[in-house]
Motif scaffolding. Sequence first.
Motif, PDB file in Angstrom:
ATOM      1  N   UNK A 169       0.838  -1.214   0.000  1.00 27.91           N
ATOM      2  CA  UNK A 169       0.000   0.000   0.000  1.00 27.91           C
ATOM      3  C   UNK A 169       0.873   1.265   0.000  1.00 27.91           C
ATOM      4  N   UNK A 170       2.048   1.155   0.647  1.00 26.68           N
ATOM      5  CA  UNK A 170       2.955   2.309   0.674  1.00 26.68           C
ATOM      6  C   UNK A 170       3.881   2.323  -0.539  1.00 26.68           C
ATOM      7  N   UNK A 206      -3.239 -11.442  -3.643  1.00 23.95           N
ATOM      8  CA  UNK A 206      -3.360 -10.701  -2.388  1.00 23.95           C
ATOM      9  C   UNK A 206      -3.584 -11.589  -1.165  1.00 23.95           C
ATOM     10  N   UNK A 207      -3.220 -11.061  -0.025  1.00 22.49           N
ATOM     11  CA  UNK A 207      -3.411 -11.808   1.228  1.00 22.49           C
ATOM     12  C   UNK A 207      -4.840 -11.618   1.728  1.00 22.49           C
ATOM     13  N   UNK A 219      -7.966  -6.054  -0.565  1.00 19.65           N
ATOM     14  CA  UNK A 219      -7.611  -5.041  -1.567  1.00 19.65           C
ATOM     15  C   UNK A 219      -8.702  -3.975  -1.520  1.00 19.65           C
ATOM     16  N   UNK A 220      -8.338  -2.755  -1.191  1.00 18.96           N
ATOM     17  CA  UNK A 220      -9.355  -1.713  -1.032  1.00 18.96           C
ATOM     18  C   UNK A 220      -9.260  -0.695  -2.173  1.00 18.96           C
ATOM     19  N   UNK A 221     -10.134   0.296  -2.106  1.00 19.23           N
ATOM     20  CA  UNK A 221     -10.174   1.290  -3.179  1.00 19.23           C
ATOM     21  C   UNK A 221      -8.836   2.014  -3.303  1.00 19.23           C
ATOM     22  N   UNK A 280     -16.325  -5.190  -8.747  1.00 21.07           N
ATOM     23  CA  UNK A 280     -17.078  -3.923  -8.823  1.00 21.07           C
ATOM     24  C   UNK A 280     -16.214  -2.743  -8.359  1.00 21.07           C
ATOM     25  N   UNK A 281     -15.428  -2.956  -7.298  1.00 15.23           N
ATOM     26  CA  UNK A 281     -14.525  -1.881  -6.827  1.00 15.23           C
ATOM     27  C   UNK A 281     -13.495  -1.533  -7.903  1.00 15.23           C
ATOM     28  N   UNK A 282     -12.964  -2.578  -8.538  1.00 10.86           N
ATOM     29  CA  UNK A 282     -11.960  -2.358  -9.587  1.00 10.86           C
ATOM     30  C   UNK A 282     -12.588  -1.591 -10.750  1.00 10.86           C
TER      31      UNK A 282
END
Length: 317
Positions: A96-97, A114-115, A142-144, A194-196
């Motif tokens: 993420x960083x 992804x984990x 996995x987020x936005x 959907x997020x992707x």
Amino acid sequence: MDENNIMQQLLLSYGTPDTSKPPLMETILNCFRNGAKRSLPEIYDAVIAVRPGTKESTIRGRLNENNGKLFKRVARGVYIAIHGSATAILLEGDAWEKITEIETESIDALFADPPYPWLNHHIETGTTRKKDGHLSYETRELDTAILKEMFRVLKSRKEGAGINGQRISGGAHLFIFVPAPTGDTWNHIDSLIKEAEKVGFRFNKLFIWDKINIGMGYNGRNRYEGILFMSKGERLIPYDLSIPDVLSVRRPDIAKCVHESEKPAELYEKLIRLSTRAGDVILDLFAGSANIAMAALALGVNCILFEKKREFIEKNK
Ligand SMILES: C[S@@+](CC[C@H](N)C(=O)[O-])C[C@H]1O[C@@H](n2cnc3c(N)ncnc32)[C@H](O)[C@@H]1O
């Protein structure tokens, strides 16, 4: 010898930089600059030691191994493997960083295994993901935020000659590994797609990894996992049209794996061939065994990998 001299040596050994390519060297240089505590002689020795490269046959041979020590540590949290004109750089850190440091529109294909936390409750019942009743790494959805970054770093259009000389164009590919759709995972997979799509990706289709080796199963014995095949906008016509959507590659024996969620290099090799050509740059957010690097190097494709857990990186050194 100071840092600049070492960099000069590195650049010379790479030949003239190709300005049409993303500045991978610059990424490497930045990593060196960021490493506060490093011994320059150590970096120099490590770089010179790996520079002669591993011979093609050795890399190929390692595609079937799971304990190949491919990477050399060149600075704190920075590991590289060089083969011919291709480089793999493995960075210790949080995806993420780390992804925020990658240049916009610089990546030709992106891979994420992804984990995900979707099956964590099975750890308690012991039906899956068992290693002494524990998963050996942290899980996170996995987020936005990361999906947006994934979209940002991928190239939006690229053009070139496909097979039979036809012109190709389109957005770069993204592959996200997911478990087989079941009552526990179906809704999560659907939400992820959907997020992707919300951040701009196009969902093309589901690829199947047929593991051949049948595993344990709680509703039919698991023989496959899924791979969400997406594109940044318009889909790039695959470079290798011989790759089908069911990829049959035997899962290595768990006893021989360095990572409990390890994917075989041959599987990555097929996906890389589908989406890239030699000289391109791919990014893997969650390296684990780093088998993807072996596949990429064998194909002459540059590779940037992130892995948070040092223990796994040490196994790959
Ligand atoms: C499903 S495994 C990937 C396995 C890999 N595809 C392979 O073939 O070996 C997920 C990996 O992500 C790593 N990981 C977990 N959280 C992370 C994070 N925030 N940033 C980077 N890596 C992370 C874990 O340590 C684990 O090695």
